[in-house]
Design an enzyme around this catalytic site. Sequence first.
Site, short mmCIF file in Angstrom:
data_model
loop_
_atom_site.label_atom_id
_atom_site.label_comp_id
_atom_site.label_asym_id
_atom_site.label_seq_id
_atom_site.Cartn_x
_atom_site.Cartn_y
_atom_site.Cartn_z
N CYS A 24 8.10 -5.33 14.89
CA CYS A 24 7.68 -4.31 15.72
C CYS A 24 6.16 -4.77 16.29
CB CYS A 24 7.67 -2.78 15.20
SG CYS A 24 9.23 -2.23 14.72
N CYS A 34 3.49 8.72 0.62
CA CYS A 34 4.24 7.62 1.53
C CYS A 34 4.18 6.44 0.61
CB CYS A 34 3.27 7.53 2.94
SG CYS A 34 3.91 6.12 4.12
N CYS A 49 -0.29 5.73 9.88
CA CYS A 49 1.18 5.11 10.46
C CYS A 49 1.09 3.86 10.80
CB CYS A 49 2.09 5.72 11.35
SG CYS A 49 2.30 7.61 11.06
N GLU A 73 0.98 -1.17 0.10
CA GLU A 73 -0.13 0.19 -0.08
C GLU A 73 0.75 1.21 0.04
OE1 GLU A 73 -4.10 -1.40 2.03
OE2 GLU A 73 -2.46 -0.94 3.46
N CYS A 106 7.61 -6.87 6.10
CA CYS A 106 8.56 -6.51 6.83
C CYS A 106 9.27 -7.20 7.76
CB CYS A 106 8.22 -5.04 7.52
SG CYS A 106 9.50 -4.24 8.31
N CYS A 112 2.85 -2.77 14.74
CA CYS A 112 2.80 -2.38 13.58
C CYS A 112 2.01 -3.56 12.68
CB CYS A 112 4.12 -1.97 12.85
SG CYS A 112 4.13 -1.37 11.23
N1 SAH Z 1 10.39 0.64 8.77
C1 SAH Z 1 10.46 2.21 8.74
C2 SAH Z 1 9.42 2.55 8.01
C3 SAH Z 1 7.92 2.84 8.63
S1 SAH Z 1 7.46 4.26 8.98
C4 SAH Z 1 10.29 2.55 10.23
O1 SAH Z 1 10.03 1.87 11.02
O2 SAH Z 1 10.77 3.81 10.35
C5 SAH Z 1 6.00 3.95 9.75
C6 SAH Z 1 6.09 4.53 11.11
O3 SAH Z 1 4.80 4.31 11.87
C7 SAH Z 1 7.04 4.08 12.10
O4 SAH Z 1 7.41 5.18 12.78
C8 SAH Z 1 6.62 3.09 12.73
O5 SAH Z 1 7.36 2.93 14.02
C9 SAH Z 1 5.04 3.65 13.01
N2 SAH Z 1 4.03 2.89 13.47
C10 SAH Z 1 3.92 1.53 13.56
N3 SAH Z 1 2.93 0.98 13.59
C11 SAH Z 1 2.34 2.15 14.05
C12 SAH Z 1 1.04 2.25 14.88
N4 SAH Z 1 0.21 1.17 15.09
N5 SAH Z 1 0.62 3.55 15.14
C13 SAH Z 1 1.50 4.57 15.03
N6 SAH Z 1 2.40 4.44 14.45
C14 SAH Z 1 3.06 3.36 13.93
#
Ligand code: SAH
Length: 335
Positions: free
Chosen positions: A109, A98, A326, A85, A105, A112
């Site tokens: 985390c 974005c 995000c 996406e 991935c 996520c």
């Molecule tokens: N892998 C890279 C790029 C992804 S950016 C990174 O981790 O930075 C996506 C952003 O959204 C990251 O900062 C991630 O930690 C954040 N994110 C992931 N899950 C989320 C959620 N449930 N709510 C808010 N932010 C989230």
Amino acid sequence: MNIKAFTREERAEYLKTLGQPKFREKQIFEWICRGALSVDEMSNLPAALRSRLEMESVEVALEQRSASDGTRKFLLRFTDGNTAEAVFMKYDYGNSLCLSTQIGCAMGCSFCASTIGGRVRNLKAWEILDEYLVIRRSVGEDINHIVLMGMGEPLDNYSEVSAFLKLIHDPDGVGLSYRNITLSTCGIVPMIGRFGDDFPQVNLAVSLHASNQEKRAALMPVAKRWNIDELIDACREHAEKTGRRVTFEYTLIRGKNDSPADAAELSSMLKGMLCHVNLIPLNPVKETGLEGADRKAAKEFAEMLERLGIPATVRRELGRDIDAACGQLRKKTLV
Ligand code: SAH
């Protein structure tokens, strides 16, 4: 033999084998970057050449529009059938996109959606560029900012991501300024130095999400490989080397990292660094069972950081109603 799926050098070589003069590659690259979806659109190529070329593009499998804020989410299908996406957003300063850098991935985390099911494969530079080109064509508006904050870890696919950055910056094509691009990483520490050397003008964002090693390691497995002190050192070095502000993304998770003590610890860790904290109230991902802080708590956290000398803002939660915010992006199959 997809004419899009080459590096510029490979395309030039291929055209040479077809007996074409050197300038053809530039003509074709210009068409690709204007958003051409078929060789037939390339009107300055001889018909005999056009009939010998094949071109396939990334396709929009599904588009969803937010009812509240103009955000549009695109499910893209790559030529091998895999999906990812990307999200188009409107800000006062212009349109932003974005982009995903991997299918799935590997980072794991805990909050996520993009990591559920792991990493399927890396995206190629041309595929990341094509995400931009097909979405720009679809929305019919210029897009002047790119954030590599979609699905995937950009520094876990560095060779293709760096090739993409050069491609989208290439003056023969889109010519996007490096300053209008932000790369976000979960903290692959050894690659941060390399990225800063190669692209000192591209903005760096780091997903921090915790103010100490113990809390960070509980949320983000990558912290077990490279600890928070190494990460912060690499960020300090990056800011000094490039003279540019590092953005720290900090997702507020209720009861886990959103207390005044967390804000205090965070501010002392970041003290003196050219940086900015971007607070994101956790967006819901049903599989995780975690809950976000509310907007009021996020504002208070930001105010506390500001009082302690750390610039902080609360990120707008664009596209939540269509799971485009995000951490909500996924690979999906249409049923
Ligand atoms: N892998 C890279 C790029 C992804 S950016 C990174 O981790 O930075 C996506 C952003 O959204 C990251 O900062 C991630 O930690 C954040 N994110 C992931 N899950 C989320 C959620 N449930 N709510 C808010 N932010 C989230």
